[in-house]
Design a protein around this motif. Structure first.
Motif, PDB file in Angstrom:
ATOM      1  N   SER A 191       0.827  -1.201   0.000  1.00 39.43           N
ATOM      2  CA  SER A 191       0.000   0.000   0.000  1.00 39.43           C
ATOM      3  C   SER A 191       0.869   1.261   0.000  1.00 39.43           C
ATOM      4  O   SER A 191       0.578   2.229  -0.711  1.00 39.43           O
ATOM      5  N   GLU A 192       1.939   1.236   0.768  1.00 41.64           N
ATOM      6  CA  GLU A 192       2.854   2.380   0.780  1.00 41.64           C
ATOM      7  C   GLU A 192       3.529   2.562  -0.580  1.00 41.64           C
ATOM      8  O   GLU A 192       3.690   3.691  -1.045  1.00 41.64           O
ATOM      9  N   ALA A 193       3.918   1.459  -1.218  1.00 37.94           N
ATOM     10  CA  ALA A 193       4.519   1.549  -2.551  1.00 37.94           C
ATOM     11  C   ALA A 193       3.502   2.089  -3.553  1.00 37.94           C
ATOM     12  O   ALA A 193       3.847   2.930  -4.399  1.00 37.94           O
ATOM     13  N   ILE A 194       2.273   1.628  -3.452  1.00 40.15           N
ATOM     14  CA  ILE A 194       1.222   2.127  -4.347  1.00 40.15           C
ATOM     15  C   ILE A 194       0.992   3.611  -4.092  1.00 40.15           C
ATOM     16  O   ILE A 194       0.906   4.406  -5.034  1.00 40.15           O
ATOM     17  N   ASN A 195       0.904   3.997  -2.817  1.00 39.57           N
ATOM     18  CA  ASN A 195       0.729   5.418  -2.485  1.00 39.57           C
ATOM     19  C   ASN A 195       1.838   6.277  -3.089  1.00 39.57           C
ATOM     20  O   ASN A 195       1.576   7.367  -3.592  1.00 39.57           O
ATOM     21  N   ALA A 196       3.065   5.778  -3.005  1.00 35.91           N
ATOM     22  CA  ALA A 196       4.203   6.538  -3.520  1.00 35.91           C
ATOM     23  C   ALA A 196       4.123   6.729  -5.035  1.00 35.91           C
ATOM     24  O   ALA A 196       4.742   7.643  -5.571  1.00 35.91           O
ATOM     25  N   ASN A 197       3.369   5.877  -5.705  1.00 30.60           N
ATOM     26  CA  ASN A 197       3.228   5.960  -7.151  1.00 30.60           C
ATOM     27  C   ASN A 197       1.968   6.692  -7.602  1.00 30.60           C
ATOM     28  O   ASN A 197       1.778   6.909  -8.792  1.00 30.60           O
ATOM     29  N   MET A 198       1.134   7.066  -6.658  1.00 32.54           N
ATOM     30  CA  MET A 198      -0.081   7.794  -7.009  1.00 32.54           C
ATOM     31  C   MET A 198       0.279   9.250  -7.265  1.00 32.54           C
ATOM     32  O   MET A 198       1.056   9.848  -6.512  1.00 32.54           O
TER      33      MET A 198
END
Length: 175
Positions: free
Chosen positions: A123-130
């Motif tokens: 989720s943190e990796a996804i957030n960083a890519n949003m």
């Protein structure tokens, strides 16, 4: 009380929430994603979003195997191949089934803990890519990892404490 089904439900719930979140956010992600982050949250590796999610699915699958399949396989092994304190007592015919249920429950909770950490990190990796977010929260990830290590330490202590306790009468009888 034997509640070995509780970690299965918790694992399924966590998995469903994680999968729904991935499905919801997948179309919003760029084709090339930051997939690995250094100790200060800086990007150290990139993947296509397809590679990222395939990797995450495989890793989550490994957490399922470790938490729920491996304990079933251990239950099929002869006592001589199982490393357990006081195994002559705990793996005696009259206690083996209950011992395996206990181990299944404990390993299920281990699988839940691993899944939680994986879903949080993903989720943190996804957030960083949003587009609107753009930052990997290394402090929160570190806090979750510390919590996991603490819980696994407690889990280990409770597991060892359980299997190191043998009724006095059993010690006298040699069983």
């Amino acid at each position: 009380m034997n509640a070995q089904w509780v970690p299965r439900i918790v694992y399924g719930f966590l998995l469903a929430i994680g999968a729904l979140d991935w499905v919801r956010r997948y179309p919003q992600l760029p084709a090339r994603m930051a997939s690995h982050f250094g100790p200060r949250g800086e990007v150290t590796n990139w993947q296509s979003k397809e590679q990222f999610f395939v990797t995450m699915i495989v890793v989550v699958g490994v957490s399922f195997v470790g938490g729920f399949v491996v304990p079933l396989l251990i239950g099929k092994l002869p006592a001589s191949m199982i490393n357990l304190p006081n195994k002559q007592y705990w793996l005696a015919d009259e206690r083996r089934e209950e011992t395996m249920r206990y181990l299944n429950m404990k390993m299920g909770w281990f699988g839940c803990g691993v899944l939680f950490v994986l879903l949080f990190a993903a989720s943190e990796a996804i957030n960083a890519n949003m587009p609107a977010h753009g930052q990997f929260d290394i402090e929160a990830t570190f806090a979750v990892l510390l919590g996991f290590v603490f819980c696994m330490g407690l889990w280990t202590i409770l597991l060892l404490r359980h299997f190191n306790r043998v009724p006095e009468r059993a010690l006298q009888d040699g069983k």
